[in-house]
Scaffold this active site. Structure first.
Site, PDB file in Angstrom:
ATOM      1  N   GLU A   1       0.873  -1.183   0.000  1.00 44.83           N
ATOM      2  CA  GLU A   1       0.000   0.000   0.000  1.00 44.83           C
ATOM      3  C   GLU A   1       0.907   1.228   0.000  1.00 44.83           C
ATOM      4  O   GLU A   1       0.864   2.051  -0.909  1.00 44.83           O
ATOM      5  CB  GLU A   1      -0.912   0.002   1.248  1.00 44.83           C
ATOM      6  CG  GLU A   1      -1.830   1.226   1.325  1.00 44.83           C
ATOM      7  CD  GLU A   1      -2.637   1.294   2.631  1.00 44.83           C
ATOM      8  OE1 GLU A   1      -2.270   0.611   3.613  1.00 44.83           O
ATOM      9  OE2 GLU A   1      -3.637   2.057   2.665  1.00 44.83           O
TER      10      GLU A   1
ATOM     11  N   ASP B   1     -11.939   2.332   3.957  1.00 49.36           N
ATOM     12  CA  ASP B   1     -12.473   3.094   5.100  1.00 49.36           C
ATOM     13  C   ASP B   1     -13.420   4.165   4.560  1.00 49.36           C
ATOM     14  O   ASP B   1     -13.086   5.356   4.531  1.00 49.36           O
ATOM     15  CB  ASP B   1     -11.314   3.747   5.861  1.00 49.36           C
ATOM     16  CG  ASP B   1     -10.329   2.719   6.377  1.00 49.36           C
ATOM     17  OD1 ASP B   1     -10.661   2.022   7.353  1.00 49.36           O
ATOM     18  OD2 ASP B   1      -9.243   2.577   5.780  1.00 49.36           O
TER      19      ASP B   1
END
Ligand code: ADE
Ligand code: ZN
Length: 340
Positions: free
Chosen positions: A202, A281
Site C-alpha cells: 500500500e 475506510d
C-alpha cells in the site's frame, strides 16, 4: 454503452466487498451520537469540524484520526450500530456479500472485551442476512505497529469465537513493519484453520508483497499497488491468480496515487492481475463501493466488460464456498446478460 447507462449498470450491479475496515465505516454523525451516549468528549466541536480534519498526507496521518474515532466505541450496542449502519449503506448499493475486517487490539487495549466487540458485529451480520439477504464473513486483523506477542494474545482471545472468523489479516502502519514480523502468529493461525490476508504494497515496497507471499501464506493481498514496481512480481501474481483488494478512493486520500486518472487498476487488469474494487475506510475516504467503481470507471474509461470482470474477480476471490460463489456469480451473470 453511454455514461449514464454505465453508471446505472454499476449502481444496480450485485457486488461483493472484500476490503472494508468496520472501524473505517464510522460516519461522523454516528460517532457524535455514540460519544454522547457514552459521555465521551470528542476533540472536535462538530461533525463539520471533524470532517474538515479528514485531510491526510499519508497512511499514518489517517490512522491517528481513525484510532481516535474508534475510541468512542464501548458497548455491544455501539458495535452493533456501527456495523448495522454499514449494512444499511451497502444494501442501498446492491452489495450482496461482504468480508469485514475488524481490529480487536484497538478495542481490547482500552479494556473492551473481545466478546463485546464480536457479539455486536455478529448480531448485525445476522440481522443483515435476515433483513437484506446479505452474506458476510469476518476477518480479524492484527495491528502491525504492535508486536507479535500482542497478536498472539489476540489470537488466543479469538479462539472461543473461531467459528465466527474466516481469516486473520494484517493492517495499520506498513513502513517499518514488514509481514515477516508476524510469521509465527500467521503460521499458528493457519494451523488453527484460519485463512490469511495481509495489507502489503500500500505504502510499503514490492518486497513487502514478496514477504507476505513467502512468509504469511496469504490467499489475497490487500492493496498490492506497489507490486507494479516489480515486473517479476507482477508475472508471479498473474500466474498464481493472486487477488488484489484494490481501494481507489483510499489511494487518492492517502496520497498513494496522485490523481484518479493515474490510478493503476486498469493497468492491473491489462497485466492479467486479479484486481477487485473495495472501499477500505469509506467514512474517511469519500465513498462506499459505488463511488469507488464510478470514480475509476469515469477516470479510466472502463468498459462494462471491465466492470463485470472486476466484480467477477471479487466473487471468485471471496471466502465463500464453491456452491455459494456459484450462486452469487449466477446472479451477476444474469444481471450482465439482461443488461445487453
Ligand atoms: N487500517 C484501516 N485502514 C487501513 C489502511 N488503509 N491501511 C492500513 N491499515 C488500515
Ligand atoms: Zn485496508
Amino acid at each position: 454503452m453511454n455514461t449514464n447507462n454505465l453508471h446505472q449498470f454499476i449502481e444496480n450491479m450485485p457486488k461483493a466487498e472484500l476490503h472494508l475496515h468496520i472501524e473505517g465505516s464510522f460516519e461522523p454523525e454516528l460517532m457524535f451520537k455514540i460519544a454522547d451516549r457514552n459521555k465521551i468528549k470528542i476533540k472536535y466541536n462538530s461533525v463539520e469540524e471533524l470532517k474538515a480534519a479528514y485531510q491526510f498526507n499519508n497512511l499514518q496521518e489517517f490512522l491517528d484520526i481513525y484510532y481516535a474515532g474508534a475510541n468512542v466505541l464501548q458497548t455491544e450496542e455501539d458495535y452493533y450500530d456501527l456495523t448495522m449502519a454499514y449494512f444499511y449503506k451497502i444494501n442501498e448499493q446492491n452489495v450482496i456479500h461482504t468480508e469485514i475486517m475488524f481490529d480487536p487490539q484497538t478495542h481490547t487495549d482500552r479494556g473492551i472485551e473481545f466478546l463485546t466487540v464480536i457479539n455486536g458485529i455478529k448480531s448485525a451480520q445476522d440481522k443483515a442476512k435476515e433483513e437484506f439477504g446479505i452474506t458476510s464473513k469476518l476477518i480479524m486483523s492484527f495491528l502491525r505497529h504492535l508486536d507479535e506477542d500482542s497478536a498472539f494474545k489476540t489470537l488466543e482471545q479469538s479462539l472461543p469465537f473461531k467459528n465466527l472468523i474466516a481469516a486473520v489479516g494484517l493492517d495499520s502502519s506498513e513502513l517499518g513493519n514488514p509481514p515477516s514480523k508476524f510469521k509465527n502468529v500467521f503460521s499458528q493461525s493457519i494451523k488453527l484453520g484460519f485463512k490469511t490476508v495481509a495489507h502489503a504494497g500500500e505504502e510499503g515496497p514490492a518486497e513487502y508483497v514478496w514477504d507476505a507471499l513467502n512468509n504469511l501464506s496469504i490467499s489475497r493481498i490487500d492493496h498490492g499497488n506497489k507490486s507494479l514496481d516489480d515486473e517479476r512480481l507482477v508475472n508471479h501474481l498473474a500466474e498464481e491468480k493472486m487477488p488484489l483488494t484494490v481501494c481507489p478512493l483510499s489511494n487518492i486520500k492517502l496520497c498513494n496515487v496522485d490523481k484518479i486518472e493515474n490510478h493503476p487498476i486498469k493497468a492491473m487488469l491489462n497485466k492479467g492481475l486479479v484486481a477487485t474494487v473495495n472501499s477500505d475506510d469509506p467514512a474517511y475516504f469519500g465513498g462506499y463501493m459505488n463511488e469507488n467503481y464510478l470514480a475509476v470507471t469515469e477516470a479510466l474509461n472502463l468498459t462494462k466488460e471491465d466492470v463485470y470482470q472486476l466484480t467477477l474477480n471479487s466473487f471468485n476471490a471471496s471466502f465463500l464456498n464453491e456452491d455459494e460463489k456459484s450462486t452469487l456469480i449466477t446472479k451477476l451473470d444474469n444481471y450482465f446478460e439482461s443488461s445487453k
